[in-house]
Design a protein around this motif. Structure first.
Motif, PDB file in Angstrom:
ATOM      1  N   CYS A 187     -13.338   3.705   3.527  1.00 14.45           N
ATOM      2  CA  CYS A 187     -12.383   4.058   4.575  1.00 14.45           C
ATOM      3  C   CYS A 187     -10.966   3.939   4.015  1.00 14.45           C
ATOM      4  CB  CYS A 187     -12.551   3.149   5.798  1.00 14.45           C
ATOM      5  SG  CYS A 187     -12.263   1.415   5.458  1.00 14.45           S
ATOM      6  N   PRO A 188      -9.993   4.630   4.613  1.00  7.12           N
ATOM      7  CA  PRO A 188      -8.609   4.548   4.116  1.00  7.12           C
ATOM      8  C   PRO A 188      -8.060   3.133   4.221  1.00  7.12           C
ATOM      9  CG  PRO A 188      -8.884   6.421   5.596  1.00  7.12           C
ATOM     10  CD  PRO A 188     -10.136   5.609   5.700  1.00  7.12           C
ATOM     11  N   CYS A 189      -7.340   2.722   3.192  1.00 14.43           N
ATOM     12  CA  CYS A 189      -6.685   1.410   3.161  1.00 14.43           C
ATOM     13  C   CYS A 189      -5.179   1.662   3.126  1.00 14.43           C
ATOM     14  CB  CYS A 189      -7.148   0.609   1.946  1.00 14.43           C
ATOM     15  SG  CYS A 189      -6.449  -1.051   1.847  1.00 14.43           S
ATOM     16  N   ASN A 190      -4.607   1.848   4.292  1.00 13.52           N
ATOM     17  CA  ASN A 190      -3.197   2.210   4.390  1.00 13.52           C
ATOM     18  C   ASN A 190      -2.301   1.026   4.047  1.00 13.52           C
ATOM     19  OD1 ASN A 190      -3.981   4.744   5.245  1.00 13.52           O
ATOM     20  ND2 ASN A 190      -3.826   4.238   7.404  1.00 13.52           N
ATOM     21  N   GLN A 191      -1.296   1.283   3.227  1.00 10.67           N
ATOM     22  CA  GLN A 191      -0.279   0.299   2.894  1.00 10.67           C
ATOM     23  C   GLN A 191       1.043   0.785   3.481  1.00 10.67           C
ATOM     24  OE1 GLN A 191      -0.247  -0.365  -1.329  1.00 10.67           O
ATOM     25  NE2 GLN A 191      -2.416  -0.939  -1.404  1.00 10.67           N
ATOM     26  N   ILE A 192       1.547   0.060   4.488  1.00  8.83           N
ATOM     27  CA  ILE A 192       2.720   0.483   5.256  1.00  8.83           C
ATOM     28  C   ILE A 192       3.834  -0.532   5.046  1.00  8.83           C
ATOM     29  CG2 ILE A 192       3.582   1.064   7.556  1.00  8.83           C
ATOM     30  CD1 ILE A 192       0.710   1.668   8.370  1.00  8.83           C
ATOM     31  N   SER A 193       5.023  -0.037   4.784  1.00  4.13           N
ATOM     32  CA  SER A 193       6.199  -0.885   4.636  1.00  4.13           C
ATOM     33  C   SER A 193       7.407  -0.129   5.163  1.00  4.13           C
ATOM     34  CB  SER A 193       6.415  -1.264   3.162  1.00  4.13           C
ATOM     35  OG  SER A 193       7.577  -2.049   3.013  1.00  4.13           O
ATOM     36  N   GLY A 194       8.164  -0.789   6.035  1.00  4.33           N
ATOM     37  CA  GLY A 194       9.342  -0.148   6.609  1.00  4.33           C
ATOM     38  C   GLY A 194       9.001   1.034   7.492  1.00  4.33           C
ATOM     39  N   GLY A 195       7.799   1.002   8.094  1.00  2.00           N
ATOM     40  CA  GLY A 195       7.395   2.108   8.951  1.00  2.00           C
ATOM     41  C   GLY A 195       6.901   3.322   8.197  1.00  2.00           C
ATOM     42  N   LYS A 196       6.793   3.246   6.869  1.00  5.08           N
ATOM     43  CA  LYS A 196       6.338   4.380   6.070  1.00  5.08           C
ATOM     44  C   LYS A 196       5.023   4.032   5.390  1.00  5.08           C
ATOM     45  CE  LYS A 196      10.989   6.110   5.020  1.00  5.08           C
ATOM     46  NZ  LYS A 196      11.935   6.466   3.939  1.00  5.08           N
ATOM     47  N   VAL A 197       4.144   5.007   5.310  1.00  5.60           N
ATOM     48  CA  VAL A 197       2.865   4.826   4.637  1.00  5.60           C
ATOM     49  C   VAL A 197       3.073   5.012   3.140  1.00  5.60           C
ATOM     50  CG1 VAL A 197       0.491   5.630   4.431  1.00  5.60           C
ATOM     51  CG2 VAL A 197       1.614   5.653   6.670  1.00  5.60           C
ATOM     52  N   LEU A 198       2.968   3.926   2.384  1.00  3.68           N
ATOM     53  CA  LEU A 198       3.171   3.995   0.943  1.00  3.68           C
ATOM     54  C   LEU A 198       1.938   4.525   0.226  1.00  3.68           C
ATOM     55  CD1 LEU A 198       4.943   0.546   0.397  1.00  3.68           C
ATOM     56  CD2 LEU A 198       5.973   2.767   0.876  1.00  3.68           C
TER      57      LEU A 198
END
Length: 474
Positions: free
Chosen positions: A361-372
């Protein structure tokens, strides 16, 4: 709050007056963190020859000690932890050095938290074994470590044999490749007229060649009746160069291949006995039946000699072979890597946790409201590999799962589409086991209101682009 790792004093190995460094001496400058989550927690740094253990300060005059990795040293480690009233310890999964220590502590009633080394690597400061053990103890005491999944002991025995069998199958494939290489050097083109040189026809012909037979017509008569190649092609493929060195190497490879096949047969008997001793003793009242229109799935030549439909139904209460794409490979990995239904639901109560452990499954990395980063987590999971292979075989399947696979590959790309299909298969498997329901294609691919609105919006955009207008049916 910034948490720094404990530091130790520098080692002075100079002659004459240099203060000798005590390798078990705790660091003087330590930044304390809240240890109320697991006050009786310890930390273990695993090595090939020695093991460094840290317990909470105050439990012992020397709360960091080093033990050997021999069995006697492990027993001393266990007794010391029990004397210090330690109820849980954390250790990194370093190679396979941790296995014996894990089993010994678990037998003693100490809860072992096996953690991924990546989760505790981002620590500043000097790195030593003492620092690592103290840092693991502090993190575990604060409840900041995630425990890795490890199946029950009876499933571990099955997993060990299945993994060993997989290595033998791979080794056997290497022998087949070398046999084909020797046959090519002999100019015997068996792989051009037979689908497998290790099949019934190929094995019979190679055995006759090693016995001294050279006549193409006699060798061609040994082929199986299901062979589709013409007799003329087979006769042409059996005219070769029978040099003595080629025959000698071919005989050795054939002997090694036969020996591995005997080992595999013995392994299958042992695995079948272990499978029968795991899971519910009583077979469910309902027997597994194929759904209407479902095709009979063939078992691969390297599959374990086992009735997968019956055993998997006993393990999980549902017939997972009803799912398009699922075969003996996926069931073998599921039964040996996780275990029966109760083990799966206890460790992975939701489909999200199950898919996250698989890494599909996707492992989203989010910082500052943006998906890195939105890709899947990099991990090596045998069950995930089996699901990807199952998804790969759905490319031309005429079913809803095959349509889903082709749609995902067209939208995301080939590799990403395969992973997305494996993700879908994992969710369907977990839902069937958790709910105890048979496979329902309509239920597995049902649409929610959000998907309907998205499809309607796409249709409106396409029709307006071509000068048409959608009118709802009254």
């Amino acid at each position: 709050m910034t948490i720094n790792s404990p530091k130790t004093s520098k080692t002075d190995g100079r002659r004459g007056g240099g203060k000798r460094h005590d390798r078990n001496r705790p660091s003087k400058t330590q930044h304390k963190i809240n240890t109320e989550a697991n006050p009786d927690a310890g930390g273990i740094d695993i090595g090939a020859t020695e093991i460094v253990v840290a317990v909470p300060p105050g439990r012992c005059a020397e709360h960091v000690r080093t033990f050997t990795s021999f069995t006697g040293g492990l027993r001393e480690l266990r007794d010391w932890l029990l004397a210090c009233a330690v109820t849980t310890v954390a250790m990194e999964s370093t190679g396979n050095y941790w296995v014996n220590c894990y089993d010994l502590l678990e037998e003693a009633g100490i809860e072992v938290c096996l953690v991924n080394a990546r989760h505790v690597k981002g620590v500043p400061g000097k790195k030593t074994d003492v620092c690592d053990a103290q840092w693991l103890q502090q993190l575990h005491a604060a409840g900041l470590l995630k425990k890795s999944f490890r199946p029950a002991q009876d499933v571990l025995r099955l997993r060990y044999l299945v993994r060993h069998r997989d290595s033998l199958v791979r080794e056997n494939a290497g022998h087949v490749h070398r046999i084909q290489k020797v046959l090519t050097e002999m100019n015997l083109k068996l792989h051009h007229v037979f689908s497998d040189i290790d099949g019934v026809s190929g094995r019979a012909i190679i055995t006759a060649i090693l016995a001294g037979e050279r006549e193409p017509k006699v060798l061609a008569a040994l082929r199986d009746g299901r062979c589709r190649s013409s007799e003329a092609d087979i006769l042409a493929a059996l005219e070769g160069n029978y040099r003595p060195e080629y025959l000698f190497v071919l005989g050795q490879l054939q002997t090694q291949w036969d020996e591995i096949r005997r080992h595999l047969a013995n392994l299958d008997e042992e695995i079948a006995g272990l499978v029968g001793g795991i899971g519910p003793a009583a077979v469910p009242t309902a027997e597994p039946t194929r759904r209407p229109g479902g095709k009979r799935k063939q078992t691969g030549k390297n599959a374990i000699a086992l009735d997968f439909r019956k055993e998997s139904f006993r393990y999980y209460g549902v017939d997972l072979l009803e799912i398009d794409g699922i075969g003996s490979g996926v069931l073998t990995a599921l039964m040996s890597e996780i275990g029966p239904r109760d083990n799966l639901l206890e460790s992975f109560g939701s489909a999200d946790r199950f898919c996250a452990w698989l890494g599909v499954c996707p492992c989203n990395q989010i910082s500052g409201g943006k998906v890195l980063r939105s890709g899947t987590r990099k991990t090596r999971n045998r069950l995930a590999e089996a699901l990807r292979l199952a998804a790969f075989g759905l490319d031309k399947a005429k079913c809803r799962m095959g349509e889903y696979c082709r749609r995902m590959k067209g939208r995301l790309g080939k590799a990403e589409g395969i992973t997305a299909t494996a993700h879908k298969l994992a969710r369907v498997i977990h839902a069937m086991i958790a709910n105890g329901r048979s496979y329902d294609e309509a239920q597995a691919f049902r649409t929610n209101p959000g998907m309907e609105r998205k499809r309607l919006k796409t249709l409106k955009t396409l029709t307006e682009k071509h000068g048409f207008k959608l009118i709802p049916i009254q």
